[in-house]
Design a protein around this motif. Sequence first.
Motif, PDB file in Angstrom:
ATOM      1  N   UNK A 137       0.828  -1.207   0.000  1.00 14.22           N
ATOM      2  CA  UNK A 137       0.000   0.000   0.000  1.00 14.22           C
ATOM      3  C   UNK A 137       0.862   1.255   0.000  1.00 14.22           C
ATOM      4  N   UNK A 138       1.934   1.230   0.790  1.00 12.10           N
ATOM      5  CA  UNK A 138       2.804   2.407   0.863  1.00 12.10           C
ATOM      6  C   UNK A 138       3.491   2.655  -0.481  1.00 12.10           C
ATOM      7  N   UNK A 139       3.902   1.569  -1.120  1.00 12.40           N
ATOM      8  CA  UNK A 139       4.513   1.690  -2.455  1.00 12.40           C
ATOM      9  C   UNK A 139       3.553   2.393  -3.416  1.00 12.40           C
ATOM     10  N   UNK A 140       2.301   1.931  -3.372  1.00 14.79           N
ATOM     11  CA  UNK A 140       1.291   2.527  -4.254  1.00 14.79           C
ATOM     12  C   UNK A 140       1.003   3.976  -3.848  1.00 14.79           C
ATOM     13  N   UNK A 141       1.028   4.205  -2.542  1.00 13.52           N
ATOM     14  CA  UNK A 141       0.773   5.549  -2.005  1.00 13.52           C
ATOM     15  C   UNK A 141       1.852   6.532  -2.497  1.00 13.52           C
ATOM     16  N   UNK A 142       3.107   6.056  -2.480  1.00 13.82           N
ATOM     17  CA  UNK A 142       4.211   6.913  -2.947  1.00 13.82           C
ATOM     18  C   UNK A 142       4.079   7.219  -4.441  1.00 13.82           C
ATOM     19  N   UNK A 143       3.496   6.256  -5.144  1.00 18.52           N
ATOM     20  CA  UNK A 143       3.315   6.470  -6.593  1.00 18.52           C
ATOM     21  C   UNK A 143       2.011   7.199  -6.898  1.00 18.52           C
ATOM     22  N   UNK A 144       1.407   7.737  -5.844  1.00 15.08           N
ATOM     23  CA  UNK A 144       0.145   8.484  -5.967  1.00 15.08           C
ATOM     24  C   UNK A 144      -0.991   7.656  -6.559  1.00 15.08           C
ATOM     25  N   UNK A 145      -0.979   6.350  -6.262  1.00 16.20           N
ATOM     26  CA  UNK A 145      -2.056   5.509  -6.781  1.00 16.20           C
ATOM     27  C   UNK A 145      -3.274   5.516  -5.863  1.00 16.20           C
ATOM     28  N   UNK A 146      -3.094   6.102  -4.696  1.00 15.21           N
ATOM     29  CA  UNK A 146      -4.244   6.226  -3.795  1.00 15.21           C
ATOM     30  C   UNK A 146      -4.737   7.671  -3.838  1.00 15.21           C
ATOM     31  N   UNK A 147      -6.012   7.814  -4.125  1.00 10.56           N
ATOM     32  CA  UNK A 147      -6.580   9.168  -4.159  1.00 10.56           C
ATOM     33  C   UNK A 147      -6.990   9.553  -2.749  1.00 10.56           C
ATOM     34  N   UNK A 148      -6.326  10.569  -2.220  1.00 13.16           N
ATOM     35  CA  UNK A 148      -6.660  10.978  -0.847  1.00 13.16           C
ATOM     36  C   UNK A 148      -8.112  11.418  -0.780  1.00 13.16           C
ATOM     37  N   UNK A 149      -8.742  11.029   0.316  1.00  9.55           N
ATOM     38  CA  UNK A 149     -10.148  11.370   0.472  1.00  9.55           C
ATOM     39  C   UNK A 149     -11.048  10.216   0.063  1.00  9.55           C
ATOM     40  N   UNK A 150     -10.480   9.203  -0.645  1.00  9.66           N
ATOM     41  CA  UNK A 150     -11.293   8.027  -0.980  1.00  9.66           C
ATOM     42  C   UNK A 150     -11.181   7.019   0.166  1.00  9.66           C
ATOM     43  N   UNK A 151     -11.851   5.911   0.005  1.00  8.66           N
ATOM     44  CA  UNK A 151     -11.960   4.938   1.087  1.00  8.66           C
ATOM     45  C   UNK A 151     -10.667   4.122   1.270  1.00  8.66           C
ATOM     46  N   UNK A 152      -9.859   4.527   2.239  1.00 10.52           N
ATOM     47  CA  UNK A 152      -8.575   3.854   2.467  1.00 10.52           C
ATOM     48  C   UNK A 152      -8.783   2.410   2.922  1.00 10.52           C
TER      49      UNK A 152
END
Lengths: 197, 112
Positions: free
Chosen positions: A56-71
Amino acid sequence: MADSSPNTSTRAKQKRSGFEKIIEAQQAVLLRAARRLYNNREDQAQDLVQDTLLKGYGAFLENKFEEGTNARAWLLRIMTNLFITEYNRKKKWEADVDFDNVVSEGSSGLEALQAPPADQPEAALVANVMDEPLEKALATLSPDLRVCLVMIDIEEVSYDEAAIALEIPIGTVRSRLFRARQRLHGLLQEYAKQRRR
Amino acid sequence: MMRKNGETQAPNQEIEALDEGPIEPCEHMTNQINSLADGTLHGVIKHFTRFHAWHCGKCSPALRRLIALRTRVITLRQLPRDAERNLLPVARYSALKKAMDALESGEESSNG
């Protein structure tokens, strides 16, 4: 070109602290789901959570997680994906076993439900829960069925999200969920009958 | 919960005793009954399915049993009361942090 300006470093720190907040908020849910997926095998469950958070952190660093969506749903999706990949890898070695009918550790569903605590290495963990027969019955479901039930009924993931996470059509999610509920009901009824005898 | 003789009965036993028999709705209604039980069915199909279940000798008990089962399964949403079980052990968390550091350095070097 490398950008080592203070701004970059601040951004990195913000990212890190943002993800650490996600970990803080979601680790309990992830641990709960992982324990159910791995039938309360604590080590495997913790491995799964650790791998999930790292991926998840790897994807987070690559901006694959849209902040404000359902983590929560996003991490559960990563987790089930990892679990299913591992399960499929193992399944290759046990290809001729009917996973829908077989239960974990090779015992029948009812046997597993009735097994005395001493025969169940995870019993100490299960003993902490309110509904032991249900936990045990859940543990006897095949991983394919269990993962659907855990995601949808316990972790409140939608059918759509479950279909994406498991990489199967939504119709398959529906039918697996039904079979999981049907089997669980059957196991619990058998157990109740046995207790009354 | 109290039995007639005044003996206390655990809620689970009560649920188990409530409704015996398999969950076997009509084959063509399986998905609808299953979705009706968990509240994911909407619109006309929902009304049609409820109407069918009301009159059907197979779907009516199947729906009742599915709802009872789901009510029971939902109790598993409770997190462990033992706070420690809700957290990764310290050693795991440190290992995770190290791995995250490594990821960050990898990220930085790949950006560079």
